[in-house]
Every structure is written in structure tokens, then in C-alpha cells.
Design an enzyme around this catalytic site. Structure first.
Site, PDB file in Angstrom:
ATOM      1  N   GLN A  83       0.837  -1.215   0.000  1.00  0.00           N
ATOM      2  CA  GLN A  83       0.000   0.000   0.000  1.00  0.00           C
ATOM      3  C   GLN A  83       0.867   1.258   0.000  1.00  0.00           C
ATOM      4  O   GLN A  83       1.807   1.378   0.795  1.00  0.00           O
ATOM      5  CB  GLN A  83      -0.920   0.032   1.223  1.00  0.00           C
ATOM      6  CG  GLN A  83      -1.958   1.143   1.107  1.00  0.00           C
ATOM      7  CD  GLN A  83      -2.736   1.383   2.391  1.00  0.00           C
ATOM      8  OE1 GLN A  83      -2.162   1.712   3.419  1.00  0.00           O
ATOM      9  NE2 GLN A  83      -4.046   1.232   2.325  1.00  0.00           N
ATOM     10  N   CYS A 114      -6.385   7.445   5.093  1.00  0.00           N
ATOM     11  CA  CYS A 114      -5.660   7.858   6.303  1.00  0.00           C
ATOM     12  C   CYS A 114      -6.062   9.283   6.685  1.00  0.00           C
ATOM     13  O   CYS A 114      -6.015  10.194   5.853  1.00  0.00           O
ATOM     14  CB  CYS A 114      -4.153   7.776   6.081  1.00  0.00           C
ATOM     15  SG  CYS A 114      -3.238   8.324   7.531  1.00  0.00           S
ATOM     16  N   ASP A 216     -15.280  -1.884  12.418  1.00  0.00           N
ATOM     17  CA  ASP A 216     -16.002  -2.337  13.613  1.00  0.00           C
ATOM     18  C   ASP A 216     -16.276  -3.831  13.710  1.00  0.00           C
ATOM     19  O   ASP A 216     -17.150  -4.231  14.472  1.00  0.00           O
ATOM     20  CB  ASP A 216     -17.323  -1.577  13.769  1.00  0.00           C
ATOM     21  CG  ASP A 216     -17.099  -0.106  14.094  1.00  0.00           C
ATOM     22  OD1 ASP A 216     -15.934   0.260  14.327  1.00  0.00           O
ATOM     23  OD2 ASP A 216     -18.077   0.648  14.099  1.00  0.00           O
TER      24      ASP A 216
HETATM   25  C1  LIG Z   1      -2.866   1.593  14.477  1.00  0.00           C
HETATM   26  C2  LIG Z   1      -3.551   1.698  13.151  1.00  0.00           C
HETATM   27  C3  LIG Z   1      -2.815   1.897  12.003  1.00  0.00           C
HETATM   28  C4  LIG Z   1      -3.453   1.984  10.755  1.00  0.00           C
HETATM   29  N1  LIG Z   1      -2.692   2.113   9.629  1.00  0.00           N
HETATM   30  C5  LIG Z   1      -3.295   2.060   8.399  1.00  0.00           C
HETATM   31  C6  LIG Z   1      -2.531   2.020   7.204  1.00  0.00           C
HETATM   32  O1  LIG Z   1      -1.290   2.009   7.214  1.00  0.00           O
HETATM   33  N2  LIG Z   1      -3.206   1.974   6.025  1.00  0.00           N
HETATM   34  C7  LIG Z   1      -4.589   1.952   5.960  1.00  0.00           C
HETATM   35  O2  LIG Z   1      -5.164   1.901   4.876  1.00  0.00           O
HETATM   36  N3  LIG Z   1      -5.331   1.994   7.084  1.00  0.00           N
HETATM   37  C8  LIG Z   1      -4.711   2.017   8.287  1.00  0.00           C
HETATM   38  N4  LIG Z   1      -5.474   1.960   9.426  1.00  0.00           N
HETATM   39  C9  LIG Z   1      -6.951   1.825   9.311  1.00  0.00           C
HETATM   40  C10 LIG Z   1      -7.354   0.338   9.298  1.00  0.00           C
HETATM   41  O3  LIG Z   1      -6.858  -0.317   8.144  1.00  0.00           O
HETATM   42  C11 LIG Z   1      -8.891   0.192   9.333  1.00  0.00           C
HETATM   43  O4  LIG Z   1      -9.423   0.849   8.216  1.00  0.00           O
HETATM   44  C12 LIG Z   1      -9.510   0.769  10.593  1.00  0.00           C
HETATM   45  O5  LIG Z   1      -8.790   0.388  11.746  1.00  0.00           O
HETATM   46  C13 LIG Z   1     -10.982   0.342  10.737  1.00  0.00           C
HETATM   47  O6  LIG Z   1     -11.091  -1.056  10.840  1.00  0.00           O
HETATM   48  P1  LIG Z   1     -11.362  -1.790  12.273  1.00  0.00           P
HETATM   49  O7  LIG Z   1     -12.609  -1.215  12.852  1.00  0.00           O
HETATM   50  O8  LIG Z   1     -11.477  -3.244  11.938  1.00  0.00           O
HETATM   51  O9  LIG Z   1     -10.163  -1.473  13.141  1.00  0.00           O
HETATM   52  C14 LIG Z   1      -4.860   1.903  10.675  1.00  0.00           C
HETATM   53  C15 LIG Z   1      -5.603   1.709  11.845  1.00  0.00           C
HETATM   54  C16 LIG Z   1      -4.970   1.594  13.068  1.00  0.00           C
HETATM   55  C17 LIG Z   1      -5.802   1.360  14.306  1.00  0.00           C
END
Ligand SMILES: Cc1cc2nc3c(=O)[nH]c(=O)nc-3n(C[C@H](O)[C@H](O)[C@H](O)COP(=O)(O)O)c2cc1C
Length: 334
Positions: A83, A114, A216
Site C-alpha cells: 500500500q 488515512c 467495527d
Molecule cells: C494503528 C492503526 C494503524 C493503521 N494504519 C493504516 C494504514 O497504514 N493503512 C490503511 O489503509 N489503514 C490504516 N489503518 C486503518 C485500518 O486499516 C482500518 O481501516 C480501521 O482500523 C478500521 O477497521 P477496524 O474497525 O477493523 O479497526 C490503521 C488503523 C490503526 C488502528
């Protein structure tokens, strides 16, 4: 168990371009977490795809070699998606070409989600959603010039006043993107509020390319619920997987077999030490160790004692001792 065979089927669940994706759940790209050791762990537990942490295209074109480690992976992680993020179509193309040549990923994803200010405020990450024309230019130039498929990971929009995921989704598809992942929040929501699964359903309805739902998922039941509610092709899991990589094998924490728990956490520490060096590996592993030991009910003082242990051999011995001492009966993990 029926569910487990469902998510780990060898039959492709869907394709990203010509790349088969054999399974519907996948670890989300996460800066600071989705490194090669954790991807190996989650891939072996059933995550169907390995996304790298996001990589700054500026670093790639500047030939700052530091980014290389973030692009590295083991063959068993495939399919691997690297990515990239940036706000400049030409630089993204130059970086993507370099990545394609040097690292041979199965496809390349562009981060359009992001919301960290240093990224978003310069028009990269979710900042790209403010400029749908640029979204089209970025994807179009990548699709025309790369030999691997190109995907994008988006949010609902820059903010609640400018929700445009349907418009952006159509632009992505028209520009040749092979799939789109939607974290169903706006940029200004950061991680607040709830992910809007209705929006994932609408995007899936609107597009012909695969749609990956994100936001979520906390339990195994949530995976099925998102699939049923949205009809999305794949389910991407972020924060919940950090605490529970076994979710990809169909287990909520209380259900993880003790032997699988042990073998996973010991392997994770080993992979961390191999990937970094032993000292750095143990330091980076601390954040996982804390979560793993909390599941076992290890008391805070013992965890603190472990986390302040610098010598990697002592750290490893203490970690193993704690996991062995606190072995729990099935159903007792928390
Ligand atoms: C610590 C952290 C780092 C993340 N880094 C990225 C990243 O490098 N690239 C990206 O597309 N999303 C990143 N995200 C977003 C996650 O890919 C995801 O979209 C977001 O956490 C929502 O999903 P969830 O509810 O399952 O956590 C990050 C999220 C967290 C918590």
C-alpha cells in the site's frame, strides 16, 4: 466450525484482477502492526490477503532505503498487496513502478483513507477524496502503466459534509481499479462513532468490482453479519485482529484452543526476533505481549516486569514462563 471451513476455503472467494483471493477475511493494513511477522501469523490463521503498512511514495522515489523493510514479505504471505500513499499522481506512479520491479507484489493499493493530519492535510490519504478528479488520474495512470492490479482503500468522504464514496467508487471502477475497500467512516470521524455498514451495502450495489467492507468487526459473528448485511466480497479486520489474530481461524478469544494460543504467541515472538534483531524484536513485540498476557489473566505487575526486560534472552524466557504458568483451561481466556 462450518464457518471456519467457509472462510478458509481453497476455492477463490473472489478475484483482484487475475489474482484469486481464497477466503473472505483479511487483516487490514495497519501502520505499526501489519508488519511481516504479524502478517505471517494472521495469514497462517486464515487471513486471505497480506496488506503491508502504508508506505510514503515520497520515500520510495527519494530512494531512502528505509522503506524497503516495510515492503519485505515471505512467500507464504501471498497474495501480498503493498500500500502506497501520496497526493501526487506522477510520484505515485514512479514509486509504484519501483515497488513493482523491486518487490513483486501481487497488487498495489492506494491509501485514500488515512486521516492523520500530516498525511490528510497535504491531500494524501483521505485528503484525496476531496479531489475526485485526482483520484481518477492516479488510478488511471497506475492501471495503464503497471502490470499488476491496482486497488484503493477509501473512507465515506473527507467529512460528514462531503460524503462521496459512491462517486469515488464509480470513478475508481471507471479508471480500472480492481477492487475497493471501504472503511465506512468519514475522515473527520477518525475512529469515533460507528462504521456505516449500510454504506458498504450501497457501494456493493453500485459497483461491479469487488467491494471489501471494513469497520467495527469485533467478533466472529460480526463477520457473518457484515457479509449478510452488505453482500460485500471480503471483510477487512483491523483493531480486533491485533488483540485476537485467531479471529481469522473462526475463534473469539474465549474459544481459542490453549495449544493454538501457545503455539501462536511463541511463534509470533520468534518471527519478530528473526525479522528485526533479537533486541528490537522483543521491544516491538511488547505491545502484543501485553495483550496476549492479559488474555491469560496475568497480573499487571508481572506484565510490567516483563515489558521492562531489555535482554532478549531474559525477555523470551520470562514470556515463555508466564504463558506456561498461566495456562488456562478451554474457555478461560479473556
Ligand atoms: C494503528 C492503526 C494503524 C493503521 N494504519 C493504516 C494504514 O497504514 N493503512 C490503511 O489503509 N489503514 C490504516 N489503518 C486503518 C485500518 O486499516 C482500518 O481501516 C480501521 O482500523 C478500521 O477497521 P477496524 O474497525 O477493523 O479497526 C490503521 C488503523 C490503526 C488502528
Amino acid at each position: 466450525m462450518a464457518f471456519l471451513t467457509d472462510v478458509t476455503t481453497r476455492e477463490p472467494a473472489f478475484h483482484i484482477g487475475n489474482i484469486p483471493v481464497c477466503g473472505v477475511t483479511m487483516l487490514a493494513p495497519m501502520d505499526g502492526y501489519s508488519d511481516s511477522p504479524f502478517r505471517q501469523i494472521t495469514r497462517s490463521l486464515g487471513s486471505a490477503v497480506s496488506f503491508t503498512e502504508f508506505i510514503n511514495a515520497m520515500e520510495v522515489v527519494s530512494k531512502n532505503s528505509k522503506y524497503g523493510k516495510r515492503c519485505s514479505y515471505q512467500e507464504m504471505e501471498r497474495p501480498v498487496c503493498i500500500q502506497l500513499f501520496d497526493n501526487d499522481a506522477d510520484r505515485l506512479l514512479a514509486a509504484a513502478k519501483r515497488i513493482e520491479t523491486l518487490f513483486h507484489p501481487d497488487w498495489i493499493d492506494i491509501n485514500m483513507g488515512c486521516s492523520v493530519s500530516q498525511v490528510a492535510n497535504r491531500g494524501a490519504g483521505v485528503g484525496l477524496l476531496k479531489n475526485p478528479m485526482l483520484v481518477g488520474q492516479v488510478i488511471d495512470s497506475l492501471v495503464r502503466n503497471l502490470s499488476v492490479p491496482v486497488t484503493a482503500k477509501i473512507r465515506l468522504g473527507w467529512d460528514t459534509e462531503s460524503v462521496n464514496y459512491l462517486e469515488v467508487g464509480r470513478i475508481l471502477e471507471e479508471s480500472g481499479a480492481a477492487a475497493v475497500a471501504l472503511h465506512a467512516r468519514t475522515g473527520d470521524q477518525l475512529f469515533h462513532g460507528s462504521a456505516d455498514w449500510d454504506a458498504i451495502a450501497q457501494l456493493k450495489q453500485a459497483l461491479n468490482i469487488p467491494v471489501i467492507g471494513n469497520g467495527d468487526i469485533q467478533t466472529v459473528a460480526d463477520i457473518r453479519q457484515m457479509l449478510d448485511h452488505t453482500r460485500c466480497d471480503g471483510v477487512m479486520i483491523g483493531r480486533a485482529a491485533i488483540a485476537n489474530p485467531w479471529i481469522f481461524a473462526g475463534y473469539d478469544i474465549p474459544d481459542v484452543p490453549a495449544s493454538l494460543f501457545k503455539s501462536t504467541v511463541f511463534m509470533h515472538l520468534k518471527l519478530m526476533k528473526d525479522y528485526h534483531d533479537p533486541v528490537r524484536g522483543c521491544v516491538v513485540f511488547r505491545k502484543y505481549a501485553k495483550k496476549y498476557l492479559t488474555h491469560l489473566g496475568v497480573d499487571k505487575t508481572a506484565i510490567r516486569n516483563l515489558l521492562t526486560t531489555v535482554d532478549p534472552d531474559q525477555f523470551t524466557a520470562k514470556f515463555h514462563q508466564l504463558v506456561d504458568d498461566y495456562s488456562v483451561e478451554p474457555g478461560e481466556l479473556k
